[in-house]
Design a protein around this motif. Structure first.
Motif, PDB file in Angstrom:
ATOM      1  N   ALA A   1      24.204  59.339   1.966  1.00 24.72           N
ATOM      2  CA  ALA A   1      23.507  58.189   2.530  1.00 24.72           C
ATOM      3  C   ALA A   1      22.116  58.628   2.986  1.00 24.72           C
ATOM      4  CB  ALA A   1      24.292  57.618   3.710  1.00 24.72           C
ATOM      5  N   ALA A   2      21.187  57.678   2.980  1.00 20.78           N
ATOM      6  CA  ALA A   2      19.821  57.962   3.447  1.00 20.78           C
ATOM      7  C   ALA A   2      19.729  57.585   4.916  1.00 20.78           C
ATOM      8  CB  ALA A   2      18.808  57.175   2.618  1.00 20.78           C
ATOM      9  N   ILE A   3      19.475  58.571   5.761  1.00 24.33           N
ATOM     10  CA  ILE A   3      19.509  58.393   7.212  1.00 24.33           C
ATOM     11  C   ILE A   3      18.078  58.273   7.747  1.00 24.33           C
ATOM     12  CG2 ILE A   3      20.410  59.400   9.367  1.00 24.33           C
ATOM     13  CD1 ILE A   3      22.602  59.344   7.288  1.00 24.33           C
ATOM     14  N   PHE A   4      17.884  57.340   8.689  1.00 27.29           N
ATOM     15  CA  PHE A   4      16.597  57.269   9.393  1.00 27.29           C
ATOM     16  C   PHE A   4      16.568  58.372  10.444  1.00 27.29           C
ATOM     17  CE2 PHE A   4      14.256  55.416  13.144  1.00 27.29           C
ATOM     18  CZ  PHE A   4      12.979  55.652  12.637  1.00 27.29           C
TER      19      PHE A   4
ATOM     20  N   PRO B   1      10.382  61.451   6.632  1.00 26.69           N
ATOM     21  CA  PRO B   1      11.087  60.751   5.549  1.00 26.69           C
ATOM     22  C   PRO B   1      12.567  60.551   5.868  1.00 26.69           C
ATOM     23  CG  PRO B   1      10.488  63.006   4.883  1.00 26.69           C
ATOM     24  CD  PRO B   1       9.881  62.777   6.235  1.00 26.69           C
ATOM     25  N   LEU B   2      13.179  59.553   5.259  1.00 27.16           N
ATOM     26  CA  LEU B   2      14.631  59.393   5.357  1.00 27.16           C
ATOM     27  C   LEU B   2      15.273  60.687   4.861  1.00 27.16           C
ATOM     28  CD1 LEU B   2      14.972  55.828   3.732  1.00 27.16           C
ATOM     29  CD2 LEU B   2      14.815  56.362   6.172  1.00 27.16           C
ATOM     30  N   ALA B   3      16.433  61.020   5.433  1.00 28.84           N
ATOM     31  CA  ALA B   3      17.116  62.263   5.029  1.00 28.84           C
ATOM     32  C   ALA B   3      18.396  61.910   4.288  1.00 28.84           C
ATOM     33  CB  ALA B   3      17.441  63.095   6.265  1.00 28.84           C
ATOM     34  N   ILE B   4      18.600  62.509   3.132  1.00 30.85           N
ATOM     35  CA  ILE B   4      19.863  62.299   2.407  1.00 30.85           C
ATOM     36  C   ILE B   4      20.899  63.262   2.986  1.00 30.85           C
ATOM     37  CG2 ILE B   4      21.016  62.308   0.156  1.00 30.85           C
ATOM     38  CD1 ILE B   4      18.802  60.219   0.336  1.00 30.85           C
ATOM     39  N   GLU B   5      21.945  62.679   3.572  1.00 30.39           N
ATOM     40  CA  GLU B   5      22.961  63.509   4.232  1.00 30.39           C
ATOM     41  C   GLU B   5      24.346  63.108   3.753  1.00 30.39           C
ATOM     42  OE1 GLU B   5      22.650  63.234   8.491  1.00 30.39           O
ATOM     43  OE2 GLU B   5      20.620  64.094   8.515  1.00 30.39           O
ATOM     44  N   ASP B   6      25.294  64.004   3.978  1.00 29.19           N
ATOM     45  CA  ASP B   6      26.695  63.679   3.718  1.00 29.19           C
ATOM     46  C   ASP B   6      27.291  63.042   4.961  1.00 29.19           C
ATOM     47  OD1 ASP B   6      28.041  64.099   1.235  1.00 29.19           O
ATOM     48  OD2 ASP B   6      27.288  66.164   1.340  1.00 29.19           O
ATOM     49  N   ARG B   7      27.958  61.922   4.753  1.00 27.19           N
ATOM     50  CA  ARG B   7      28.611  61.221   5.864  1.00 27.19           C
ATOM     51  C   ARG B   7      30.048  60.922   5.445  1.00 27.19           C
ATOM     52  NH1 ARG B   7      25.224  57.681   9.744  1.00 27.19           N
ATOM     53  NH2 ARG B   7      23.811  59.316  10.458  1.00 27.19           N
TER      54      ARG B   7
ATOM     55  N   PRO C   1      13.835  58.554  -0.385  1.00 26.41           N
ATOM     56  CA  PRO C   1      12.955  58.921   0.751  1.00 26.41           C
ATOM     57  C   PRO C   1      11.476  58.950   0.384  1.00 26.41           C
ATOM     58  CG  PRO C   1      14.926  60.282   0.770  1.00 26.41           C
ATOM     59  CD  PRO C   1      14.957  59.509  -0.526  1.00 26.41           C
ATOM     60  N   ALA C   2      11.148  59.563  -0.734  1.00 22.07           N
ATOM     61  CA  ALA C   2       9.731  59.660  -1.109  1.00 22.07           C
ATOM     62  C   ALA C   2       9.175  58.291  -1.492  1.00 22.07           C
ATOM     63  CB  ALA C   2       9.571  60.644  -2.262  1.00 22.07           C
TER      64      ALA C   2
END
Ligand SMILES: [Zn+2]
Ligand SMILES: [Zn+2]
Length: 337
Positions: A3-6, A12-18, A315-316
């Protein structure tokens, strides 16, 4: 799931594992196939008073496939292709009874479309007919916002001249609905020619760029001064511009949602005796009308989608959209990686 996290404004938004969320009682879990990027997402992450909390997953214009349902979500079944209002509401308060769930006392955001999976309120979901794609489903939310706004215009008929300030997704969707709901002439006004083709595809009779002789050119296109001006720009000055353009006794409908203090000159609005109407969001009936309209073959809004990107590229792209020009609607496809 990814997911893209604020994180915070300026980053930039961060792509993280949730963890994949579990559906609660009236909820369903969907695998997100498409999620539109909204101007409000850019606004809510820009360092203003309207910023969302850190850690939030944005994305409220989504469509996907149901992969799990909660114990009281039997209106849906696994495998259903749906779009949904990005909110949960009680269904029983005065706001809910007026089909304005955004004002529900128990409102809960169900954003999360910038992730591989997100929860929806099954009571706020609409199944997509076979002829509609997930991309169509993800267009329903912005279309519904514009529909509600256009429905605010009283006595809209074949004599009504409508001008629209701003040619992004909301402005173009407002042109579509003004045309569809019976306006006589519809003109769109923008700062550049970039969305001229889109305006024509959405049913506008004319497209004008701002400049000195705008009121005269507008009169030529509309056959007179506009009865209604819809403000879909969201930038400072757009409401005053709309007030200036509308005829005496006319109506300005503001949908842009400018997040800065924005000056108007009340004496002009008063002297012209105009109605200034704001409109936000939608109810289930608006969503349903959008799905039915698309399914009936009015698929012009597909012209809104100019680009589809992966979650990895989000994000970019998201940050580039703050300053650069971009298509009216950029879609995220979290299935694409
Ligand atoms: Zn939106
Ligand atoms: Zn309620």
């Amino acid at each position: 799931m990814k997911a893209a996290i604020f994180v915070q404004a300026g980053q930039p938004l961060a792509i993280e594992d949730r963890p994949i969320p579990q559906p609660g009682s009236y909820q369903a879990l969907i695998r997100v196939h498409r999620c539109g990027i909204c101007g409000s997402d850019l606004h809510m992450t820009s360092g203003s008073a309207f910023d969302i909390p850190c850690g939030t997953v944005l994305g409220h214009e989504y469509a996907g496939e149901v992969v799990d349902i909660g114990p009281h979500a039997s209106s849906l079944k696994v495998g259903d292709r749906v779009t949904a209002l990005p909110m949960s509401a009680c269904g029983d308060c005065p706001a809910c009874r007026a089909d304005m769930p955004l004002h529900c006392i128990g409102l809960q955001s169900m954003a999360g479309g910038y992730g591989e999976y997100t929860l929806i309120d099954a009571r706020k979901a609409i199944r997509l007919p076979d002829g509609l794609s997930f991309e169509d489903g993800a267009l329903v939310e912005p279309l519904a916002s514009a529909l509600r706004g256009v429905r605010r215009i009283r006595n809209l008929d074949a004599k009504t001249r409508v001008a629209i300030v701003g040619a992004g997704a909301i402005g173009a969707s407002a042109a579509f609905w003004a045309r569809r709901l019976g306006a006589g002439r519809v003109a769109m006004i923008a700062r550049s020619h970039r969305n001229e083709g889109l305006a024509a595809a959405m049913g506008a009779d004319g497209f004008l760029t701002v400049g000195d002789d705008l009121p005269t050119r507008l009169e030529t296109v509309l056959g007179g001064t506009p009865d209604v001006v819809i403000e879909g720009a969201g930038s400072a000055g757009a409401i005053q511009q709309s007030i200036t353009l509308v005829r005496n006794g006319g109506t300005v409908v503001s949908l842009g949602g400018c997040i800065q203090p924005d000056q108007i000159l009340p004496a002009i609005a008063m002297f012209k005796d105009i109605t200034l109407q704001f409109s936000v969001a939608y109810g289930l009936a608006d969503f349903r009308q959008c799905v039915e309209t698309l399914n009936a073959g009015a698929v012009e809004p597909r012209a809104l989608v100019g680009e589809t990107i992966s979650l990895t590229d989000l994000p970019a792209r998201f940050d580039a959209m703050r300053t650069g020009s971009h298509p009216a609607k950029v879609m995220v496809n979290p299935m694409a990686g």
